[in-house]
Design a protein around this motif. Structure first.
Motif, PDB file in Angstrom:
ATOM      1  N   SER A  53       0.761  -1.281  -0.003  1.00 28.50           N
ATOM      2  CA  SER A  53      -0.183   0.079   0.181  1.00 28.50           C
ATOM      3  C   SER A  53       0.741   1.234   0.045  1.00 28.50           C
ATOM      4  CB  SER A  53      -1.069   0.025   1.302  1.00 28.50           C
ATOM      5  OG  SER A  53      -0.224   0.142   2.455  1.00 28.50           O
ATOM      6  N   GLY A  54       2.013   1.071   0.290  1.00 26.23           N
ATOM      7  CA  GLY A  54       2.949   2.168   0.508  1.00 26.23           C
ATOM      8  C   GLY A  54       2.843   2.931   1.706  1.00 26.23           C
ATOM      9  N   GLY A  55       2.201   2.294   2.756  1.00 25.24           N
ATOM     10  CA  GLY A  55       2.140   2.692   4.215  1.00 25.24           C
ATOM     11  C   GLY A  55       3.060   2.319   4.911  1.00 25.24           C
ATOM     12  N   SER A  56       3.942   1.367   4.569  1.00 25.51           N
ATOM     13  CA  SER A  56       5.048   1.036   5.397  1.00 25.51           C
ATOM     14  C   SER A  56       6.587   0.911   4.560  1.00 25.51           C
ATOM     15  CB  SER A  56       4.799  -0.462   5.905  1.00 25.51           C
ATOM     16  OG  SER A  56       6.035  -0.713   6.792  1.00 25.51           O
ATOM     17  N   THR A  57       7.491   1.690   4.920  1.00 28.35           N
ATOM     18  CA  THR A  57       8.731   1.760   4.211  1.00 28.35           C
ATOM     19  C   THR A  57      10.018   1.348   5.241  1.00 28.35           C
ATOM     20  OG1 THR A  57       9.041   4.149   4.782  1.00 28.35           O
ATOM     21  CG2 THR A  57       7.770   3.409   2.667  1.00 28.35           C
ATOM     22  N   TYR A  58      11.049   1.031   4.620  1.00 25.00           N
ATOM     23  CA  TYR A  58      12.113   0.642   5.326  1.00 25.00           C
ATOM     24  C   TYR A  58      13.416   0.885   4.710  1.00 25.00           C
ATOM     25  CZ  TYR A  58      15.377  -1.661   8.664  1.00 25.00           C
ATOM     26  OH  TYR A  58      16.394  -1.946   9.610  1.00 25.00           O
ATOM     27  N   TYR A  59      14.449   1.626   5.266  1.00 25.29           N
ATOM     28  CA  TYR A  59      15.638   1.939   4.642  1.00 25.29           C
ATOM     29  C   TYR A  59      16.990   1.220   5.398  1.00 25.29           C
ATOM     30  CZ  TYR A  59      12.481   5.450   2.593  1.00 25.29           C
ATOM     31  OH  TYR A  59      11.549   6.195   2.126  1.00 25.29           O
ATOM     32  N   THR A  60      17.956   1.167   4.661  1.00 24.94           N
ATOM     33  CA  THR A  60      19.432   0.851   5.235  1.00 24.94           C
ATOM     34  C   THR A  60      19.840   2.159   5.799  1.00 24.94           C
ATOM     35  OG1 THR A  60      21.327  -0.267   4.724  1.00 24.94           O
ATOM     36  CG2 THR A  60      20.649   1.345   3.156  1.00 24.94           C
ATOM     37  N   ASP A  61      20.519   2.143   6.752  1.00 22.51           N
ATOM     38  CA  ASP A  61      20.964   2.978   7.635  1.00 22.51           C
ATOM     39  C   ASP A  61      21.840   4.226   6.845  1.00 22.51           C
ATOM     40  OD1 ASP A  61      21.984   1.370  10.734  1.00 22.51           O
ATOM     41  OD2 ASP A  61      19.828   2.075  10.071  1.00 22.51           O
ATOM     42  N   SER A  62      22.489   3.745   5.636  1.00 21.93           N
ATOM     43  CA  SER A  62      23.224   4.720   5.123  1.00 21.93           C
ATOM     44  C   SER A  62      22.346   5.650   4.347  1.00 21.93           C
ATOM     45  CB  SER A  62      24.220   4.089   4.282  1.00 21.93           C
ATOM     46  OG  SER A  62      23.576   3.257   3.299  1.00 21.93           O
ATOM     47  N   VAL A  63      21.226   5.485   3.941  1.00 26.22           N
ATOM     48  CA  VAL A  63      20.486   6.105   3.086  1.00 26.22           C
ATOM     49  C   VAL A  63      19.448   6.900   3.747  1.00 26.22           C
ATOM     50  CG1 VAL A  63      21.016   5.004   1.171  1.00 26.22           C
ATOM     51  CG2 VAL A  63      18.790   4.647   2.155  1.00 26.22           C
ATOM     52  N   LYS A  64      19.117   6.778   4.901  1.00 22.35           N
ATOM     53  CA  LYS A  64      17.944   7.299   5.734  1.00 22.35           C
ATOM     54  C   LYS A  64      18.191   8.841   5.653  1.00 22.35           C
ATOM     55  CE  LYS A  64      16.960   3.443   9.012  1.00 22.35           C
ATOM     56  NZ  LYS A  64      17.107   2.906  10.294  1.00 22.35           N
ATOM     57  N   GLY A  65      16.870   9.373   5.464  1.00 18.03           N
ATOM     58  CA  GLY A  65      17.162  10.797   5.580  1.00 18.03           C
ATOM     59  C   GLY A  65      17.616  11.444   4.316  1.00 18.03           C
ATOM     60  N   ARG A  66      17.877  10.689   3.072  1.00 19.17           N
ATOM     61  CA  ARG A  66      18.512  11.126   2.061  1.00 19.17           C
ATOM     62  C   ARG A  66      17.838  10.754   0.956  1.00 19.17           C
ATOM     63  NH1 ARG A  66      23.369   9.844  -0.100  1.00 19.17           N
ATOM     64  NH2 ARG A  66      23.594   7.832   1.095  1.00 19.17           N
ATOM     65  N   GLY A 101       2.373  -8.764  -0.596  1.00 20.39           N
ATOM     66  CA  GLY A 101       2.703  -7.596  -0.323  1.00 20.39           C
ATOM     67  C   GLY A 101       2.923  -6.828   1.002  1.00 20.39           C
ATOM     68  N   TRP A 102       2.939  -7.908   2.172  1.00 20.91           N
ATOM     69  CA  TRP A 102       2.918  -7.441   3.392  1.00 20.91           C
ATOM     70  C   TRP A 102       4.538  -7.233   3.758  1.00 20.91           C
ATOM     71  CZ3 TRP A 102       1.989 -12.314   1.944  1.00 20.91           C
ATOM     72  CH2 TRP A 102       3.080 -13.244   2.161  1.00 20.91           C
ATOM     73  N   GLY A 103       4.665  -6.308   4.904  1.00 18.92           N
ATOM     74  CA  GLY A 103       5.984  -6.110   5.131  1.00 18.92           C
ATOM     75  C   GLY A 103       6.943  -5.626   4.108  1.00 18.92           C
ATOM     76  N   THR A 104       8.019  -5.195   4.661  1.00 14.85           N
ATOM     77  CA  THR A 104       9.252  -4.508   3.916  1.00 14.85           C
ATOM     78  C   THR A 104      10.651  -5.545   3.727  1.00 14.85           C
ATOM     79  OG1 THR A 104       9.658  -3.482   5.859  1.00 14.85           O
ATOM     80  CG2 THR A 104       8.295  -2.113   4.379  1.00 14.85           C
ATOM     81  N   PRO A 105      10.360  -6.569   2.989  1.00 10.29           N
ATOM     82  CA  PRO A 105      11.711  -7.598   2.700  1.00 10.29           C
ATOM     83  C   PRO A 105      12.772  -6.871   2.488  1.00 10.29           C
ATOM     84  CG  PRO A 105      10.034  -7.663   1.002  1.00 10.29           C
ATOM     85  CD  PRO A 105       9.405  -6.763   1.968  1.00 10.29           C
ATOM     86  N   ARG A 106      13.834  -7.031   3.204  1.00 11.59           N
ATOM     87  CA  ARG A 106      15.194  -6.487   3.205  1.00 11.59           C
ATOM     88  C   ARG A 106      16.271  -7.468   2.831  1.00 11.59           C
ATOM     89  NH1 ARG A 106      13.838  -4.733   9.383  1.00 11.59           N
ATOM     90  NH2 ARG A 106      11.940  -4.124   9.038  1.00 11.59           N
ATOM     91  N   HIS A 107      16.015  -8.604   2.189  1.00 12.36           N
ATOM     92  CA  HIS A 107      16.848  -9.655   1.879  1.00 12.36           C
ATOM     93  C   HIS A 107      16.665 -10.071   0.540  1.00 12.36           C
ATOM     94  CE1 HIS A 107      16.707  -9.983   6.356  1.00 12.36           C
ATOM     95  NE2 HIS A 107      17.706  -9.878   6.227  1.00 12.36           N
ATOM     96  N   ILE A 108      17.864 -10.373  -0.035  1.00 13.93           N
ATOM     97  CA  ILE A 108      17.707 -10.615  -1.763  1.00 13.93           C
ATOM     98  C   ILE A 108      16.653 -12.011  -1.939  1.00 13.93           C
ATOM     99  CG2 ILE A 108      18.910 -11.770  -3.730  1.00 13.93           C
ATOM    100  CD1 ILE A 108      21.383  -9.992  -2.734  1.00 13.93           C
TER     101      ILE A 108
END
Length: 124
Positions: A53-66, A101-108
């Motif tokens: 839905s776009g309601g949940s996002t997740y970022y790696t630390d090095s790009v947070k805020g950018r 589509g649930w969650g914000t998967p972070r692994h290949i």
């Protein structure tokens, strides 16, 4: 689903780029989407992810805020807005899709479909 990333290019440090990933298929809205990148000689790494839905996002630390990930399900497209770019952001950027589509998967290994990448080069 198939997807194709675009929007890469050459930019000076401190500049901005917006990547797009256009996906085919009528079930795009049911997929979680992610962006990864791979620099020369390095392993592919996670950058950002967004749920269906776009309601949940997740970022790696090095790009947070950018960087900001977003999606437009009506256009079957996911975006990555990249601001304050640094030379270490230089890489080929890939978008990926995970059925379910649930969650914000972070692994290949969590992703089912990968598109061709787009080159981002940040000069110092």
């Amino acid at each position: 689903v198939q997807q194709q990333a675009s929007g890469g290019g050459l930019v000076q440090a401190g500049g901005s780029l917006r990547l797009s990933c256009a996906a085919s298929g009528r079930t795009f809205s049911s997929y979680a989407m992610g962006w990864f990148r791979q620099a020369p000689g390095k392993e592919r790494e996670f950058v950002a992810a967004i749920n269906w839905s776009g309601g949940s996002t997740y970022y790696t630390d090095s790009v947070k805020g950018r960087f900001t990930i977003s999606r437009d399900n009506a256009k079957n497209t996911v975006y990555l807005q990249m601001n304050s770019l640094k030379p270490e952001d230089t890489a080929v950027y890939y978008c990926a899709a995970r059925a379910g589509g649930w969650g914000t998967p972070r692994h290949i290994y969590e992703y089912d479909y990968w598109g061709q990448g787009t080159q981002v080069t940040v000069s110092s």
